[in-house]
Scaffold this motif. Structure first.
Motif, PDB file in Angstrom:
ATOM      1  N   UNK A  72       6.731   8.855 -44.367  1.00 16.24           N
ATOM      2  CA  UNK A  72       6.596   7.407 -44.561  1.00 16.24           C
ATOM      3  C   UNK A  72       5.239   6.861 -44.142  1.00 16.24           C
ATOM      4  N   UNK A  73       4.545   7.573 -43.260  1.00 16.25           N
ATOM      5  CA  UNK A  73       3.264   7.086 -42.761  1.00 16.25           C
ATOM      6  C   UNK A  73       3.404   5.991 -41.712  1.00 16.25           C
ATOM      7  N   UNK A  74       4.625   5.758 -41.231  1.00 13.57           N
ATOM      8  CA  UNK A  74       4.872   4.723 -40.229  1.00 13.57           C
ATOM      9  C   UNK A  74       4.162   5.070 -38.926  1.00 13.57           C
ATOM     10  N   UNK A  75       3.487   4.106 -38.342  1.00  5.70           N
ATOM     11  CA  UNK A  75       2.850   4.309 -37.051  1.00  5.70           C
ATOM     12  C   UNK A  75       3.885   4.198 -35.931  1.00  5.70           C
ATOM     13  N   UNK A  76       3.804   5.107 -34.991  1.00  7.36           N
ATOM     14  CA  UNK A  76       4.783   5.092 -33.903  1.00  7.36           C
ATOM     15  C   UNK A  76       4.724   3.799 -33.102  1.00  7.36           C
ATOM     16  N   UNK A  77       3.500   3.264 -32.891  1.00  5.02           N
ATOM     17  CA  UNK A  77       3.410   2.046 -32.092  1.00  5.02           C
ATOM     18  C   UNK A  77       4.129   0.880 -32.767  1.00  5.02           C
ATOM     19  N   UNK A  78       4.119   0.859 -34.115  1.00  6.62           N
ATOM     20  CA  UNK A  78       4.873  -0.167 -34.847  1.00  6.62           C
ATOM     21  C   UNK A  78       6.379   0.033 -34.657  1.00  6.62           C
TER      22      UNK A  78
END
Length: 238
Positions: A72-78
């Motif tokens: 997904x490319x989701x950033x962990x901090x988000x």
């Protein structure tokens, strides 16, 4: 007359003492428990080394940006912040909830975050993450200190109880395929914290199956509900 006055003064004194005691007791009961939630990671990289715990010369650096969803490319901090905000919302007014950060554009070390809980004399400190120590790890893991942690010898009993109640409630709500409680003395957030605490790894964005599962808003809501239920369960068992 004097005798009646003395009797009257005694009655007034008793009433005042009772009122003072009742007010004091009410204030103790009315005091909200302080819960500090730490959304792990941040958008700003910080490679500075920090001591692994108070009073030690062992210095390490950690990846403060965190993982990125393999699919997904989701950033962990988000991801971490999203879940933390939902937990705060669900906790409502029953607890006084503080976040270590409410935006991604911060530059904080792990010890900085733990010190927020220490300074507030929080009742609990919970750090939320979405990556595992190994790229192929998966599932939900809740980590607390070991019984022999050299940096905080008084927190083990309550921290272990917190880890157990959090994991039990999260698995009941979200039903992850894999889950476990682990103990470690290598995490800076744990070592620097002086209040009962736990690290909740809600999944691993580096793992394709976990990454896709964490993209489901309903699943994340169940995770958040599990954390809230775990906090309530902690206090019901304490």
């Amino acid at each position: 007359m004097i005798k009646n006055l003395k009797k009257f003064n005694s009655i007034i004194l008793v009433i005042l003492l009772f009122a003072t005691f009742s007010l004091s007791n009410f204030n103790v009961q009315a005091k909200q428990r302080v819960i500090v939630i730490d959304p792990g990671c941040q958008a700003i990289e910080n490679n500075d080394k920090e001591s692994i715990g108070p009073g030690t010369w062992k210095w390490v650096s950690e990846d403060m940006v965190g993982a990125k969803g393999v699919t997904t490319g989701t950033n962990e901090y988000d991801m971490n912040l999203s879940v933390a905000l939902k937990v705060k919302e669900l906790l409502g007014d029953e607890y006084k909830v503080e976040l270590t950060r409410s935006t991604n554009d911060v530059n904080m070390s792990n010890s900085d975050r733990a010190m927020i809980a220490n300074t507030l004399k929080a009742d609990l400190y919970i750090s939320i993450h979405a990556s595992g120590p190994e790229d192929d790890s998966s599932g939900v893991k809740v980590i607390c200190q070991t019984k022999d942690n050299p940096y905080s010898m008084t927190n083990y009993r309550n921290s272990r109880l917190l880890a157990d109640t959090l994991l039990g409630s999260i698995t009941e709500k979200a039903a992850p395929k894999k889950y476990e409680v682990a103990e470690s003395d290598k995490l800076l957030g744990i070592n620097w914290c002086t209040v009962p605490n736990a690290v909740v790894i809600i999944g691993n964005l580096k793992n394709q199956e976990d990454d896709e599962k964490l993209a489901d808003s309903e699943y994340l809501l169940k995770i958040a509900e599990g954390i809230v239920s775990g906090i309530d369960s902690y206090y019901s068992q304490k």
